[in-house]
Design an enzyme around this catalytic site. Sequence first.
Site, mmCIF file in Angstrom:
data_model
loop_
_atom_site.group_PDB
_atom_site.id
_atom_site.type_symbol
_atom_site.label_atom_id
_atom_site.label_comp_id
_atom_site.label_asym_id
_atom_site.label_seq_id
_atom_site.Cartn_x
_atom_site.Cartn_y
_atom_site.Cartn_z
ATOM 1 N N SER A 155 0.850 -1.298 0.180
ATOM 2 C CA SER A 155 -0.244 -0.185 -0.167
ATOM 3 C C SER A 155 0.566 1.707 -0.017
ATOM 4 O O SER A 155 1.633 1.523 0.851
ATOM 5 C CB SER A 155 -1.014 -0.413 1.644
ATOM 6 O OG SER A 155 0.220 0.295 2.157
ATOM 7 N N ASP A 156 0.500 2.248 -0.491
ATOM 8 C CA ASP A 156 1.035 3.907 -0.235
ATOM 9 C C ASP A 156 1.206 3.855 0.982
ATOM 10 O O ASP A 156 -0.299 3.250 2.110
ATOM 11 C CB ASP A 156 0.614 4.677 -1.229
ATOM 12 C CG ASP A 156 1.756 5.995 -1.167
ATOM 13 O OD1 ASP A 156 2.339 5.979 -0.291
ATOM 14 O OD2 ASP A 156 1.086 6.279 -1.791
ATOM 15 N N TRP A 157 1.563 4.706 1.547
ATOM 16 C CA TRP A 157 1.671 4.798 2.961
ATOM 17 C C TRP A 157 0.133 5.868 3.383
ATOM 18 O O TRP A 157 0.385 6.510 3.202
ATOM 19 C CB TRP A 157 3.050 5.814 3.240
ATOM 20 C CG TRP A 157 4.244 5.251 3.893
ATOM 21 C CD1 TRP A 157 4.990 4.626 5.279
ATOM 22 C CD2 TRP A 157 4.633 3.105 3.374
ATOM 23 N NE1 TRP A 157 5.750 3.754 5.216
ATOM 24 C CE2 TRP A 157 5.638 2.762 4.115
ATOM 25 C CE3 TRP A 157 4.141 3.283 1.942
ATOM 26 C CZ2 TRP A 157 6.178 2.297 3.917
ATOM 27 C CZ3 TRP A 157 5.197 2.043 1.523
ATOM 28 C CH2 TRP A 157 5.917 1.702 2.503
ATOM 29 N N GLY B 116 -2.838 4.459 2.750
ATOM 30 C CA GLY B 116 -3.376 4.590 1.478
ATOM 31 C C GLY B 116 -4.211 2.973 1.868
ATOM 32 O O GLY B 116 -5.016 3.041 0.927
#
Length: 783
Positions: free
Chosen positions: A282-284, A286
């Site tokens: 995941s993006d941080w 997200g």
Amino acid sequence: MSTYFKSVVPALATLSLLFLGASCCRSSQNKAQSQAQDKNSVPVYLDDSKPIEERVDDALARMTTEEKIGIIHAQSKFSSAGVPRLGIPEFWTDDGPHGVRPDVFWDEWDQAGCTNDSCTAFPALTALAATWNPELSELYGKSLGEEGRYRKKDMILGPGVNIYRTPLGGRNFEYMGEDPFLASIMVVPYVKGLQSNGVAACVKHYALNNQELNRHTTNVTVDDRALYEIYLPAFKAAVQKGHAWGIMGSYNQYKGYFNCQNPYLLNDILKKEWSFDGVVVSDWGGTQDSEQAIRNGLDMEFGTWTNGLNTSKSDAYNNYFMAGPYLEMIKSGKIGEDELNDKARRVLRVMFRTSMDRQKPYGSFTSPEHYDAARKIGSESVVLLKNDGGVLPIKSSAKKILVVGENAVKMMTVGGGSSSLKVKVEVSPLQGIKERFKDAEVTYERGYVGDVKSEYNGVESGQDLLENRSYEQLWTDAVIAAESSDYVIFIGGLNKSGHQDAEGGDRESMDLPYDQDSLITILSGANRNLVVVNMSGNAVAMPWIDKVPAVVQDWYLGSMAGTSLADVLSGDVNPSGKLPFTFPVVMSDGPIKTESQYPGVEGKEINSAIGPVKIIEENYSEGLFVGYRWFESKNVKPLFPFGYGLSYTTFEIGEAKASRESLSGAGEYSASAKPVEKWAKGKTLKITVPVKNTGAVAGAEVVQLYISDTESSLVRPAKELKGFKKIFLNAGESAEVSFEITPDLLCYFNDTKHCWVAEAGEFKAIIGNSSENVATEVKFDLK
Ligand code: BGC
């Protein structure tokens, strides 16, 4: 793990190899002895001689549900847990993509204060793309991987390959330009070079994350043709040709799903169509919802804000969507363990490829080779945009060189968001010029004041950029100095502060900030030998272009920024960079015309991880017509076209010849087809073209091949890049450049049938040295 086990395992792993090799001739009298040895033998998951898939199966079979949950989410800002009981190590990630980010504390964003994390900064990815040189991309990935490995990182959060859709995009500097073919060719060697060190790439931000404004709340509507032809190819190449081990989901939404939990992008396309076997990270922050994350293809969750509201809470990793709540769902029977096994399997696979790979190299850090690599990539990336009267290169007879502008001195490795670095060395442009022109008097005038901050995320640049003079005084001082100099090198452009080339926000206009336009205009009246160096990761407006004889497009070039620039200004390196995106004259010349295209219009309210948010609906209604595809198809003349860049020499591209009049291969190709390694002979056609260096110095030209589909049943852009070759030639030297045309290069995506179509009919191969400048054309048929 017991001390005994720790110390004997590596030795046993090696021994087991020998035993395996000899087992066939082992006699029965040795049986008892070997049984005794088997008791101590290495478990399959720790046995280097076994294939990774067997080791993954073995490790998975030994793990409890809790241990599996334990490895699929963060345990600190940048790491995830291993399996302590089984001796499976922790997994460490780090930004990316231009160098190894300095360490922050375990559970805080503040600097950890380490003294061993000042890295080499490599040029920004726009610069890498501007080299149009895949060999340099390999060097980049390899060098960065060595730095990552040395710092014991298992995954570098990069490279970024989102398509440059608007010149306002705050993170365009971290990406590889506006063209899917260029980005696809350039991303593959980066990924391979990086991973050759046992460090996973994490290609980001998948997908349709083409702006920073409202990045957490934008829902993109795009037709399948544009999705498959423009926005996905670089990710697909990274996966299928680069064999990337990681992909990072983006913050925004597509079809109403956040992309870190998007069933279309992650399950249907990435994992099914492209057979991706790595991890989706995941993006941080997200991840938004347990059930969607579990079912829709996310494998590792990082950076979530975890009090359920909108602020961080310390050591809340067990509250992550894919931590405690996931376990609860399994225990209560709401969900089975199939998804968990798949996620844990993928995580284990990436671990065996990185942290668990005993054969991986040790890496190296801030080595002379890395500075050389940064310098070489940097100097090959600089683009000469204008050079009337041969102002450049600076003559060695120059006695007085005046350098003007804040970007000549400001450290650019600090700032801009998650790609910000702490470096051991950063040569500023002023320093680079001074070191190169030792016999001249090199003076400096500030000229304007931009961003005086000297700190980012706790990293101090150590610079004092405060300035007391008024603008009037700064300009006057610059003009007086300019009048008595042989050359004036203005070094300005954008910087890494908010609303420029920086994460988290977009630019507010295409204009240069801090009234640099006025200053450049004034300087152009004070000295005829004015060179404007624009440092940016984005196109800027140049209303003064007719008044200035020489313009250079520079980028954020990292540790060796000033040296690389001086290489080009002095002529030690003949410029060969080409623009990876179009420079429009004004924003409104481009394809984005309506609010619904950008920045989007307010839609419905939803409940996100940080509470209720209004979704911004954005429609990519320009479809395929992004960048030069728009300018070329609509006959709008840009300021500088995609693929453009001058040299200190001249090149002549001769007449192109096709090896035959037609190739076969017309038909439909499945969206899930693997890339063809080698096409059958009848399905290829060779185009050759002579190139000559007609000037007085050695140099390099990028010969570009664009395809135009002259008879198509669907609307297609006027031309599309489908090949390029960078060729180095001595003065007067000639060579032949060749391109292979294959059916895949001629396809469009049919969104009704959901497949690629190579449509029979006539095509044109257009060859030149920019999207605008056609040197030669040749027609052929596809049958
Ligand atoms: C960025 C990512 C980055 C991550 C970790 C996010 O805000 O979008 O690109 O890798 O932070 O720093």
